[in-house]
Structure formats: structure tokens, C-alpha cells
Design a protein around this motif. Structure first.
Motif: not given
Length: 222
Positions: A97-113
Motif C-alpha cells: 500500500p501507498l500511504l498519503l498522510l496529512e498533518r496540520d502543524v500548529p504555528m505559534s501565534e498564527r491561525d493558519i497551520p
């Protein structure tokens, strides 16, 4: 069966729509990054291109006969927790299997990860590449470089054979177009690891180092 070149053309055509984020390499003039760029992420939203490209690959692969695309919820792996992902499998013999794994990493003092994509094989902890590698302005090579690495890595899986070896503190990778290895000082020599990989790719009976795991994936596209 579609060729890899044709599949890549379909992915590029589907992705290249008006409004698709893109930006040039800010260091293409050869000047190199400024020291303050190493602690700055000017536009974390731009890195959503890695998730968008992965979605297009999943869509186009899912159109092919014998390939199944399974959305995943949160996924736990040795490197942490992924927000979501996609597991793609082929009915071709010997494929993993091929895995496409996504992560939204929080940015300090930023609303957009910061969007991060891990491309893996067989298991979430077997990462082929993670993009962006850093995300800071100094390491920014432009959007085209990110998309090319995604396409090249997925292409390596689809083309096959791809061989991964993993020990307690070392790893190795081989495919017909490239090879790599790394780890601590206890790792076997690179040449011996590549010989093992080539033997596994050729279906030879090889003896693995003590405690090592081997993963061999064959061609997806026939």
C-alpha cells in the motif's frame, strides 16, 4: 494499462487550474537565504499545495482498474499523529500500500497551520518522504520543487520494484533509479545493504541482518 508518464500528465492537468497556489524559488538567483529566514515562515498557507497534490494523485489513481482508494481518519505512527490520510492499494501481485498522510502543524501565534505530507509505504511509520522538509523561509525551494518530489516519490512506488530495509537504528532504500542508506555507526555498510536490496528485488533468498525488516513492493501499472 496506463503508463506512468501518462498518469503524471493527468495529475498535472488536473492540478493546474486557475487559482492553484504556486510561487518561485526565492533563492533561485543563487544568493542563498538570509540568517533571519531560518526562524521565519512567511506563508504557511502556501504549503497546502502538498495536500492538494496528494488529493489529485488519489483521485487519478482511483480511476484506474484494480486500484482502491481508502480515506483514513486520524492515524497514529511512530513519528506522531496524522490528522487524516489516504491508503491506496493495487491488485497487482506483490504490491504494498501507498500511504498519503496529512498533518496540520500548529504555528505559534498564527491561525493558519503548516500543512505537512508524509508519503509512506505499507505502514504509517515507513516514511518515504515528508514535505515540506522544514517549512522555514530559508528552506523554501518554491512550489514546483515540492510538487516534483511528490510526483517522483509516488512514481517510484508505482514503477517498482522498491525495496526498504530497516534495522533498529538504520535504514536503506533501493529502486532501479536510486539508492540510499543511513543510520547510526552500527549500520551495515552501504554496499552490502544495496546488495541485499537488489537480491530481494530479484526474489533471491537473502539473509537479513539480525533484527532487520524488509519490504518489497512490485510494479503497480503492469
Amino acid at each position: 494499462m496506463v503508463t506512468l508518464d501518462e498518469l503524471r500528465r493527468r495529475v498535472t492537468a488536473s492540478y493546474d487550474r486557475p487559482g492553484s497556489p504556486s510561487w518561485p524559488d526565492p533563492h533561485e538567483d543563487g544568493s542563498g537565504p538570509h540568517h533571519d529566514e531560518y526562524s521565519r515562515v512567511t506563508d504557511p498557507a502556501g504549503y497546502r499545495v502538498v495536500h492538494a497534490r496528494a488529493h489529485v494523485w488519489a483521485l487519478r489513481l482511483g480511476e484506474l482498474p484494480g486500484i482502491d482508494v481508502e480515506p483514513l481518519g486520524p492515524v497514529d505512527a511512530g513519528s506522531g499523529r496524522f490528522t487524516r490520510g489516504t491508503r491506496i492499494t493495487s491488485d497487482q501481485p506483490g504490491t504494498l500500500p501507498l500511504l498519503l498522510l496529512e498533518r496540520d502543524v500548529p504555528m505559534s501565534e498564527r491561525d493558519i497551520p503548516l500543512a505537512v505530507l508524509h508519503l509512506g509505504l505499507a505502514r504509517p511509520d515507513l516514511t518515504l518522504t515528508a514535505l515540506p522538509a522544514c517549512g522555514c523561509d530559508a528552506c523554501d525551494d518554491g512550489s514546483a520543487a515540492l510538487l516534483a518530489e511528490i510526483d517522483d516519490t509516488i512514481g517510484t512506488v508505482l514503477d517498482g520494484p522498491l525495496v526498504l530495509l530497516r534495522g533498529a537504528d538504520w535504514h536503506a532504500r533501493w529502486h532501479p533509479g536510486g539508492q540510499s542508506s543511513g543510520g547510526a555507526g552500527t549500520a551495515p555498510e552501504h554496499d552490502s545493504l544495496m546488495a541485499l536490496c537488489r537480491g530481494l528485488a530479484a526474489d533471491e533468498n537473502v539473509r537479513l541482518p539480525l533484527g532487520a525488516e524488509a519490504f518489497v513492493s512490485r510494479a503497480w501499472l503492469g
